[in-house]
Scaffold this motif. Sequence first.
Motif, PDB file in Angstrom:
ATOM      1  N   VAL A   1       0.871  -1.173   0.000  1.00 59.07           N
ATOM      2  CA  VAL A   1       0.000   0.000   0.000  1.00 59.07           C
ATOM      3  C   VAL A   1       0.909   1.224   0.000  1.00 59.07           C
ATOM      4  CG1 VAL A   1      -1.753   1.305   1.263  1.00 59.07           C
ATOM      5  CG2 VAL A   1      -1.846  -1.201   1.204  1.00 59.07           C
ATOM      6  N   LEU A   2       0.798   2.045  -1.037  1.00 65.30           N
ATOM      7  CA  LEU A   2       1.652   3.213  -1.192  1.00 65.30           C
ATOM      8  C   LEU A   2       0.776   4.458  -1.254  1.00 65.30           C
ATOM      9  CD1 LEU A   2       4.159   1.781  -3.817  1.00 65.30           C
ATOM     10  CD2 LEU A   2       4.543   2.084  -1.372  1.00 65.30           C
ATOM     11  N   LEU A   3       0.928   5.303  -0.267  1.00 68.87           N
ATOM     12  CA  LEU A   3       0.192   6.559  -0.199  1.00 68.87           C
ATOM     13  C   LEU A   3       1.114   7.684  -0.630  1.00 68.87           C
ATOM     14  CD1 LEU A   3      -2.108   8.477   0.697  1.00 68.87           C
ATOM     15  CD2 LEU A   3      -1.194   8.305   3.036  1.00 68.87           C
ATOM     16  N   THR A   4       0.723   8.408  -1.669  1.00 71.56           N
ATOM     17  CA  THR A   4       1.491   9.557  -2.139  1.00 71.56           C
ATOM     18  C   THR A   4       0.723  10.814  -1.761  1.00 71.56           C
ATOM     19  OG1 THR A   4       2.315   8.247  -4.007  1.00 71.56           O
ATOM     20  CG2 THR A   4       2.628  10.630  -4.102  1.00 71.56           C
ATOM     21  N   LEU A   5       1.225  11.521  -0.769  1.00 69.35           N
ATOM     22  CA  LEU A   5       0.612  12.776  -0.334  1.00 69.35           C
ATOM     23  C   LEU A   5       1.222  13.921  -1.127  1.00 69.35           C
ATOM     24  CD1 LEU A   5       0.575  12.385   3.548  1.00 69.35           C
ATOM     25  CD2 LEU A   5      -1.422  12.564   2.068  1.00 69.35           C
ATOM     26  N   CYS A   6       0.374  14.684  -1.776  1.00 67.71           N
ATOM     27  CA  CYS A   6       0.814  15.834  -2.568  1.00 67.71           C
ATOM     28  C   CYS A   6       0.401  17.083  -1.795  1.00 67.71           C
ATOM     29  CB  CYS A   6       0.173  15.817  -3.951  1.00 67.71           C
ATOM     30  SG  CYS A   6       0.419  14.263  -4.848  1.00 67.71           S
TER      31      CYS A   6
END
Length: 615
Positions: free
Chosen positions: A135-140
């Motif tokens: 699970v990869l969360l990319t917060l921008c």
Amino acid sequence: MAEPVEWRADGIPRSARFDDIYHSESGADAQARFVFLGGCGLPAAWAGQPQWRILETGFGFGLNFLTTWQAWRADPNRCRLLHFVSIEAYPVSQEDLLRAAAGSPELLPLAEELAAQWHGLLPGFHRLWLDKGQVLLTLCIGDVQPMLRAQRFDADSIYLDGFSPQRNPEMWSPETLKSAARFARRGTRLATWTIARTVRDALAQCGFKVEKTPGLPPKRDCLQAVYDPAWELRRRVPPSEDQIAEPGHCVVIGAGLAGAAVASSLARRGWTVTVLDASDEPASGASGLPVGVLAPHVSPDDALLSRLTRAGIRAVWPQLEQWLVEGIDWGATGVVERRMPGDARFPANWTADGPNESWLATPERLRALGLPADAHAIRHTRAGWVRPARLVQAWLAQPGIRVETGRRVTHIERMAEDWTLRGVDDEPFAQADRVVITAGFDSHLLAPDLPLQPVRGQVAWGVASPDSQLPAVPINGDGHLIAHVPHKGGELWLTGATFDRDSEDAALRPDENQVNLDKLRRLHPEAAAQLQPDFTSGRVHAWAGVRCASGDRRPLVGRMGPDREDGLWVCTALGSRGMSFAALCAELLAARWHGEPLPLPARLASALDTRRTWT
């Protein structure tokens, strides 16, 4: 500074900035399941898929993400890899993040895992590694339109969330919705809680078929949409302009930090990986350094290298926690970086709120480390020491990876649909669908067009007694000092290193022990005085290796060249920051192969791409 949240007496959080509540009275987790997962047909839609990519506008407290993650965990037919990309201009505090999830017993443990990585959220992209990287969360972090422009991938689901169109019109403007629509492929499903006419009309103009559906009480309606434009779509060019690959067999040439990281990233995505190395064991080159410093680069203007190293440390940190033993294989000790005379890498007016999760070391802290109280130094909290070979071993031990040593590849040729790798006697070593060259400076033998430069470095090291008075925290500056690393019969210390450009000779040079001692005297006089007897008596050991750098001192990740067939790639030139860059570069390569969300804004990703060298 974190966005302040007002908590009403009924437990509903409110934003003073937008004069609006964060979620309806029915509860954010219930809204997430009903409106967003239900509206996008999840979890059924991702069943059996290699990956699923979700774009969200408006992270808030992350409850849409946490609910999606929980549904993924509970689904036996879940996709192999879940990507969740979310944009947030005003991130809340870690405490408010946990408070928002406290009323949901099934979400709170996930929120605690998320909160452990909720730090250093400066403007830009932040890749969070969860569930062993599945699970990869990319917060921008930033305003919605610039962040949408900086990212590119084909989304399978789109969550439109945020404060109401009346309170936050930019989030729901036709320009923002058009930008979000650029992420959609035909069949992408979109969901949101608002049924505002302006939103429905803008989505329809972008190619979505929009439908009002019953809402979650007290709301009467919500919105669902499918991207299915009436017009003929132009051929969609993948974000990286490379052919999207299906997992198959990949050969990685080189078993150092770069090669091991690439192998691990690809194996996690379903590839069968064979790692070939010319030496007798992995991490025999520059990655065989006994112990190294992991710390960000700093600069007054937060330059490109500073942002890249921060992203690289964020990428590798959870993997250190996942696979290595703290205190033995690595130490999350922090690092003190001392400014030497004439060094303008960071300004004297930095405070505790400076970038890089760093602050000026206090006089008391400096004295405790044996440094002059008036020294100018910065303490990095997200930093420490690492044994590179242990990290290489952990990466190569992942399922799906086979390592073959004593295999020196001399040429690679295309044979029908496969690549064939051969050695000095023309013996074929392996065949593969794709090949990645990660052999440090030896990469130039297989990729002669790349601007690679050897940089030789030698360090001095020894073993001190456990009651040694050497600093407990690594000291960085003009050279570095690491101490108190567990070693047979005592504690290892290491100092150096020399820096010899254009030298490929890794043979030890006895005179360079004195060079490293002189560096240590300038960096930490008290430590140099303590270790002087070891240098004088010959109890000091030396280690030397040859690092690989590019012409502009940035890694090279991408295809070999413009006239090369797709399938032959490189990940090299990590220089003296292999531990900072290896995991980030591997994830960037994997993202380009699979059309995944980028772990970096597009401009920073381009700064590592081999295409910058094509002339």
